[in-house]
Design a protein around this motif. Structure first.
Motif, mmCIF file in Angstrom:
data_model
loop_
_atom_site.group_PDB
_atom_site.id
_atom_site.type_symbol
_atom_site.label_atom_id
_atom_site.label_comp_id
_atom_site.label_asym_id
_atom_site.label_seq_id
_atom_site.Cartn_x
_atom_site.Cartn_y
_atom_site.Cartn_z
ATOM 1 N N TRP A 221 0.589 -1.141 0.087
ATOM 2 C CA TRP A 221 -0.050 -0.342 0.229
ATOM 3 C C TRP A 221 1.379 0.791 0.068
ATOM 4 O O TRP A 221 1.393 1.509 0.971
ATOM 5 C CB TRP A 221 -1.352 0.055 1.353
ATOM 6 C CG TRP A 221 -2.266 -0.447 1.145
ATOM 7 C CD1 TRP A 221 -2.686 -1.880 0.338
ATOM 8 C CD2 TRP A 221 -3.072 -1.256 1.821
ATOM 9 N NE1 TRP A 221 -3.543 -2.211 0.418
ATOM 10 C CE2 TRP A 221 -3.790 -2.236 1.828
ATOM 11 C CE3 TRP A 221 -2.887 -1.284 3.457
ATOM 12 C CZ2 TRP A 221 -4.618 -2.638 2.563
ATOM 13 C CZ3 TRP A 221 -4.503 -2.092 4.553
ATOM 14 C CH2 TRP A 221 -4.396 -2.482 3.943
ATOM 15 N N PRO A 222 0.679 2.407 -0.621
ATOM 16 C CA PRO A 222 1.221 3.427 -0.636
ATOM 17 C C PRO A 222 0.848 4.547 0.298
ATOM 18 O O PRO A 222 -0.200 4.243 0.512
ATOM 19 C CB PRO A 222 1.405 3.958 -2.410
ATOM 20 C CG PRO A 222 -0.380 3.358 -2.727
ATOM 21 C CD PRO A 222 -0.582 2.227 -2.082
ATOM 22 N N VAL A 223 1.561 5.329 0.507
ATOM 23 C CA VAL A 223 1.507 6.235 1.804
ATOM 24 C C VAL A 223 -0.017 6.832 0.874
ATOM 25 O O VAL A 223 0.383 8.005 0.126
ATOM 26 C CB VAL A 223 2.388 7.153 3.164
ATOM 27 C CG1 VAL A 223 1.814 8.273 3.333
ATOM 28 C CG2 VAL A 223 3.006 5.800 3.131
ATOM 29 N N PRO A 224 -1.382 7.801 1.147
ATOM 30 C CA PRO A 224 -1.786 8.333 0.496
ATOM 31 C C PRO A 224 -1.908 9.559 0.556
ATOM 32 O O PRO A 224 -0.947 9.769 1.716
ATOM 33 C CB PRO A 224 -3.542 8.239 1.434
ATOM 34 C CG PRO A 224 -2.782 7.076 2.102
ATOM 35 C CD PRO A 224 -1.694 6.831 2.357
ATOM 36 N N SER A 225 -1.982 10.983 -0.537
ATOM 37 C CA SER A 225 -1.269 12.407 -0.557
ATOM 38 C C SER A 225 -3.016 13.046 -0.476
ATOM 39 O O SER A 225 -3.664 12.084 -0.706
ATOM 40 C CB SER A 225 -0.389 12.262 -1.593
ATOM 41 O OG SER A 225 -1.825 12.138 -3.046
ATOM 42 N N LEU A 226 -2.520 13.482 -0.137
ATOM 43 C CA LEU A 226 -4.058 15.484 -0.384
ATOM 44 C C LEU A 226 -3.954 15.216 -1.822
ATOM 45 O O LEU A 226 -3.718 15.388 -1.954
ATOM 46 C CB LEU A 226 -3.496 15.893 1.049
ATOM 47 C CG LEU A 226 -3.577 16.014 2.223
ATOM 48 C CD1 LEU A 226 -3.019 17.438 2.270
ATOM 49 C CD2 LEU A 226 -5.075 16.145 2.391
#
Length: 219
Positions: free
Chosen positions: A194-199
């Motif tokens: 899972w990638p770290v989400p961005s805004l």
């Protein structure tokens, strides 16, 4: 690619926090989200840059807030949100992945929204919380903040009472070891891919709910 949803906190249309989360589970009965350590978020600040807890309690809810770029720190967090429920439940995990505690956040029932490019849940934090340890001992948290928000009319008498009812119900469930305080998800591990989400663009869209000190909600 896993879906990202935003958890946003509003009060009277004023945005007070944004947290992009990875969707773990999403059904009509519940949504489970993952907020990883290091995720870019928007945290509340005052016009002069002070953090909320740096402002004396008697002033804390009398001055306008805005949000600034920051990162989720200290823990990674699994979040359980259920429709028409006046609290969410958080599982806090230490950096090595160990379960630290549950955290019950009293809040208004979420309003769900989807703009196509961004989607999420809007709610209003009712200030009163419960920290539940792995052995299910507990303590109330931020009773003073809840009282201060009520004193200035930011949280109505009806909402303040509902927060107390929710906190007490959570305490009783925890003491009895009832779900979700029965060990469910305490061994949770995120998918390492899972990638770290961005805004995403649209994180600051107008509130999907209108709230006021009257203790009513207009969806």
């Amino acid at each position: 690619m896993p879906q990202t949803m935003l958890v946003r906190y509003h009060r009277d249309g004023e945005l007070r926090g944004v947290r992009p989360c990875t969707v773990v589970e999403d059904t009509p009965d519940r949504t489970v989200l993952w907020l990883a350590h290091g995720t870019p978020v928007r945290f509340p600040r005052y016009a002069d840059g002070r953090e909320v807890r740096d402002v004396p309690l008697e002033q804390r809810f009398r001055e306008p807030w805005h949000t600034v770029d920051d990162h989720w720190r200290g823990t990674s967090t699994l979040i359980l949100m259920r429709p028409d429920t006046w609290h969410s439940v958080h599982w806090f995990f230490t950096p090595d992945g160990s379960f630290r505690n549950w955290y019950v956040n009293t809040e208004t029932p979420y309003v769900r929204w989807d703009d196509g490019d961004a989607a999420g849940f809007d709610t209003d934090d009712l200030e009163l919380d419960v920290v539940v340890a792995p052995d299910r001992s507990w303590q109330l948290k931020d009773e003073d903040e809840a009282a201060a928000a009520y004193e200035v009319g930011q949280v109505s008498a009806a909402w303040a009472e509902r927060a107390r009812v929710e906190a007490q119900a959570a305490i009783e469930d925890a003491e009895a070891g009832r779900w979700p305080y029965d060990g469910t998800w305490t061994d949770f591990r995120p998918d390492p891919s899972w990638p770290v989400p961005s805004l995403p663009a649209g994180w600051d869209r107008p509130a999907a709910l209108l709230v006021s000190g009257s203790g009513t909600m207009d969806r």
